[in-house]
Design a protein around this motif. Structure first.
Motif, PDB file in Angstrom:
ATOM      1  N   TYR A 308       0.814  -1.221   0.000  1.00 47.47           N
ATOM      2  CA  TYR A 308       0.000   0.000   0.000  1.00 47.47           C
ATOM      3  C   TYR A 308       0.852   1.277   0.000  1.00 47.47           C
ATOM      4  O   TYR A 308       0.425   2.303  -0.539  1.00 47.47           O
ATOM      5  CB  TYR A 308      -0.981  -0.037   1.168  1.00 47.47           C
ATOM      6  CG  TYR A 308      -2.111  -1.006   0.922  1.00 47.47           C
ATOM      7  CD1 TYR A 308      -3.055  -0.754  -0.066  1.00 47.47           C
ATOM      8  CD2 TYR A 308      -2.216  -2.200   1.628  1.00 47.47           C
ATOM      9  CE1 TYR A 308      -4.076  -1.646  -0.340  1.00 47.47           C
ATOM     10  CE2 TYR A 308      -3.240  -3.106   1.369  1.00 47.47           C
ATOM     11  CZ  TYR A 308      -4.162  -2.819   0.382  1.00 47.47           C
ATOM     12  OH  TYR A 308      -5.180  -3.711   0.113  1.00 47.47           O
ATOM     13  N   LEU A 309       2.054   1.216   0.564  1.00 43.24           N
ATOM     14  CA  LEU A 309       2.961   2.362   0.447  1.00 43.24           C
ATOM     15  C   LEU A 309       3.358   2.575  -1.011  1.00 43.24           C
ATOM     16  O   LEU A 309       3.477   3.710  -1.489  1.00 43.24           O
ATOM     17  CB  LEU A 309       4.208   2.137   1.308  1.00 43.24           C
ATOM     18  CG  LEU A 309       4.003   2.258   2.818  1.00 43.24           C
ATOM     19  CD1 LEU A 309       5.219   1.714   3.559  1.00 43.24           C
ATOM     20  CD2 LEU A 309       3.728   3.702   3.227  1.00 43.24           C
ATOM     21  N   TRP A 310       3.537   1.487  -1.725  1.00 46.98           N
ATOM     22  CA  TRP A 310       3.847   1.557  -3.155  1.00 46.98           C
ATOM     23  C   TRP A 310       2.660   2.090  -3.947  1.00 46.98           C
ATOM     24  O   TRP A 310       2.771   3.060  -4.691  1.00 46.98           O
ATOM     25  CB  TRP A 310       4.259   0.168  -3.622  1.00 46.98           C
ATOM     26  CG  TRP A 310       4.381  -0.026  -5.098  1.00 46.98           C
ATOM     27  CD1 TRP A 310       4.748   0.909  -6.035  1.00 46.98           C
ATOM     28  CD2 TRP A 310       4.134  -1.236  -5.814  1.00 46.98           C
ATOM     29  NE1 TRP A 310       4.744   0.346  -7.298  1.00 46.98           N
ATOM     30  CE2 TRP A 310       4.375  -0.975  -7.190  1.00 46.98           C
ATOM     31  CE3 TRP A 310       3.746  -2.518  -5.439  1.00 46.98           C
ATOM     32  CZ2 TRP A 310       4.227  -1.934  -8.179  1.00 46.98           C
ATOM     33  CZ3 TRP A 310       3.612  -3.485  -6.424  1.00 46.98           C
ATOM     34  CH2 TRP A 310       3.846  -3.195  -7.776  1.00 46.98           C
ATOM     35  N   GLN A 311       1.500   1.485  -3.760  1.00 46.03           N
ATOM     36  CA  GLN A 311       0.325   1.880  -4.533  1.00 46.03           C
ATOM     37  C   GLN A 311      -0.178   3.269  -4.159  1.00 46.03           C
ATOM     38  O   GLN A 311      -0.806   3.950  -4.968  1.00 46.03           O
ATOM     39  CB  GLN A 311      -0.785   0.846  -4.347  1.00 46.03           C
ATOM     40  CG  GLN A 311      -0.481  -0.501  -4.972  1.00 46.03           C
ATOM     41  CD  GLN A 311      -0.277  -0.410  -6.474  1.00 46.03           C
ATOM     42  OE1 GLN A 311      -1.105   0.149  -7.190  1.00 46.03           O
ATOM     43  NE2 GLN A 311       0.833  -0.953  -6.967  1.00 46.03           N
ATOM     44  N   GLY A 312       0.088   3.699  -2.932  1.00 49.05           N
ATOM     45  CA  GLY A 312      -0.327   5.028  -2.495  1.00 49.05           C
ATOM     46  C   GLY A 312       0.587   6.138  -2.971  1.00 49.05           C
ATOM     47  O   GLY A 312       0.303   7.314  -2.731  1.00 49.05           O
ATOM     48  N   GLY A 313       1.700   5.756  -3.606  1.00 52.23           N
ATOM     49  CA  GLY A 313       2.604   6.758  -4.150  1.00 52.23           C
ATOM     50  C   GLY A 313       3.727   7.168  -3.220  1.00 52.23           C
ATOM     51  O   GLY A 313       4.534   8.041  -3.567  1.00 52.23           O
ATOM     52  N   VAL A 314       3.811   6.551  -2.039  1.00 47.63           N
ATOM     53  CA  VAL A 314       4.880   6.904  -1.099  1.00 47.63           C
ATOM     54  C   VAL A 314       6.210   6.339  -1.581  1.00 47.63           C
ATOM     55  O   VAL A 314       7.265   6.961  -1.417  1.00 47.63           O
ATOM     56  CB  VAL A 314       4.556   6.373   0.314  1.00 47.63           C
ATOM     57  CG1 VAL A 314       5.656   6.751   1.303  1.00 47.63           C
ATOM     58  CG2 VAL A 314       3.208   6.902   0.789  1.00 47.63           C
ATOM     59  N   CYS A 315       6.173   5.146  -2.192  1.00 46.13           N
ATOM     60  CA  CYS A 315       7.377   4.483  -2.677  1.00 46.13           C
ATOM     61  C   CYS A 315       7.204   4.091  -4.144  1.00 46.13           C
ATOM     62  O   CYS A 315       6.078   3.942  -4.625  1.00 46.13           O
ATOM     63  CB  CYS A 315       7.675   3.229  -1.844  1.00 46.13           C
ATOM     64  SG  CYS A 315       7.983   3.575  -0.101  1.00 46.13           S
ATOM     65  N   GLY A 316       8.331   3.879  -4.819  1.00 50.40           N
ATOM     66  CA  GLY A 316       8.288   3.603  -6.238  1.00 50.40           C
ATOM     67  C   GLY A 316       8.086   2.159  -6.611  1.00 50.40           C
ATOM     68  O   GLY A 316       7.762   1.857  -7.762  1.00 50.40           O
ATOM     69  N   ASP A 317       8.270   1.243  -5.654  1.00 46.01           N
ATOM     70  CA  ASP A 317       8.088  -0.177  -5.955  1.00 46.01           C
ATOM     71  C   ASP A 317       7.826  -0.936  -4.662  1.00 46.01           C
ATOM     72  O   ASP A 317       7.914  -0.384  -3.564  1.00 46.01           O
ATOM     73  CB  ASP A 317       9.309  -0.755  -6.693  1.00 46.01           C
ATOM     74  CG  ASP A 317      10.615  -0.536  -5.951  1.00 46.01           C
ATOM     75  OD1 ASP A 317      10.693  -0.835  -4.742  1.00 46.01           O
ATOM     76  OD2 ASP A 317      11.574  -0.039  -6.582  1.00 46.01           O
TER      77      ASP A 317
END
Length: 353
Positions: A308-317
């Motif tokens: 969810y950090l990835w999909q939320g835009g916080v991380c790139g992958d």
């Protein structure tokens, strides 16, 4: 008795070759008449079981979602670096695997990504542990808060919870029918799609049966929802499984619906879900994760939060998301987030008292 509802019931409840699909406006009218108790209990029970047997359509669910959006409460937008993640978790809870959503929410909020949960208490047909009870194991009580109080906590901490019996009591009039008919009505799918937030959001919903995915996609398309996630998750939740490949549908603005396939083996995790152990001290188990201890539950939280950090835009992958999730747990920043939520609720509760 509502004669209007009787006509709608006749359409839904006729035989396999004679039943008719309701239009979006007719489905909205049917739900409105049920929620406002203009339909009789006999009519409501008959409609819910007939609709389940016949199966709803995307257009019917879209009409019913119109009613939820008309009557339901909404939190107003807050300033945040990332869209708010609204998690549609089945209201009848979990009975086999431990819910990850509260711990995931604390990790995301610590990273600056707001999260909203919504739900009720223990409900049929599963009678599993609900999210509000999971939060209570963390000494966070959302049940008595007004909408204004939840808004204040959300603005302060990036975390909010819409406790439906308190803030959307109209829908609770239909809860007893689930026990009486012994089956989840299509309203259970509707609850997953409801978004009680007026700002930019990402809906994250779980499902079990493949046809549900198509129904949700169709209904959200009619509502022109630009961004959402559909997870074939643990017990119908948006929690990623570890014992099998996680199948996730992703809808991004202006893009075609796509699928992700994630396996824990690619990220050096074992294929073990965290079980729901009724004999364990659940509160201590949850806090242990927030204190940075390496447990099977902590690994599931890192797996889920990383996604969810990835999909939320916080991380790139995914890998970067998992690394950040682990860091937020080990550094106790997610624990600090819990303490902030507890303090914010105490503050608003004190001002109300």
């Amino acid at each position: 008795m509502s004669t209007v509802f009787r006509g709608l019931l006749q359409k839904v409840g006729s035989g396999a070759h004679t039943n008719k699909i309701l239009s979006r406006s007719e489905a909205a009218t049917a739900l409105d008449l049920m929620l406002t108790q203009q339909a009789t209990p006999a009519q409501i029970g008959a409609f819910l079981i007939a609709h389940r047997i016949r199966r709803p359509t995307a257009e019917e669910l879209a009409g019913m979602l119109d009613v939820y959006q008309c009557y339901g409460p909404q939190l107003t937008p807050i300033a945040a670096a990332y869209p708010t993640l609204v998690m549609g978790v089945p209201y009848d809870g979990r009975s086999r695997t431990l819910p990850l959503a509260p711990l995931t929410a604390l990790v995301l909020a610590a990273a600056g990504c707001p999260v909203i949960h919504h739900g009720a208490g223990v409900m049929p047909t599963k009678y599993g542990i609900p999210l509000v009870q999971m939060w209570e194991h963390l000494d966070v009580n959302w049940r008595s808060l007004s909408l204004g109080a939840v808004q204040e906590v959300f603005a302060r901490t990036n975390l909010g919870f819409i406790y439906v019996p308190r803030l959307f009591p109209l829908v609770t009039t239909l809860f007893p029918y689930r026990e009486q008919i012994g089956k989840r009505p299509p309203l259970a799918t509707l609850e997953l799609m409801w978004c009680p937030y007026a700002g930019e959001s990402i809906l994250a919903m779980g499902y079990v049966h493949p046809p549900t995915e198509g129904l949700i996609r169709g209904a959200l398309a009619l509502h022109q929802v630009p961004r959402y996630l559909l997870v074939k998750g643990l017990e119908g939740s948006p929690d990623l499984p570890r014992d099998r490949t996680a199948i996730i549908g992703t809808q991004q603005p202006g893009q075609d619906y796509d699928r992700l396939f994630l396996s824990v083996q690619d990220y050096e995790l074992s294929k073990t879900n965290a079980p729901l152990d009724a004999t364990a001290n659940l509160g201590l188990e949850l806090v242990s994760v927030l204190e940075g201890n390496d447990t099977e539950l902590a690994r599931s939280v890192i797996w889920n939060s990383g996604f969810y950090l990835w999909q939320g835009g916080v991380c790139g992958d995914m890998a970067t998301g998992m690394a950040l999730a682990k860091e937020l747990l080990v550094s106790n920043k997610a624990l600090d987030q819990l303490i902030a939520v507890q303090a914010a609720i105490q503050r608003v509760s004190g001002s109300l008292g």
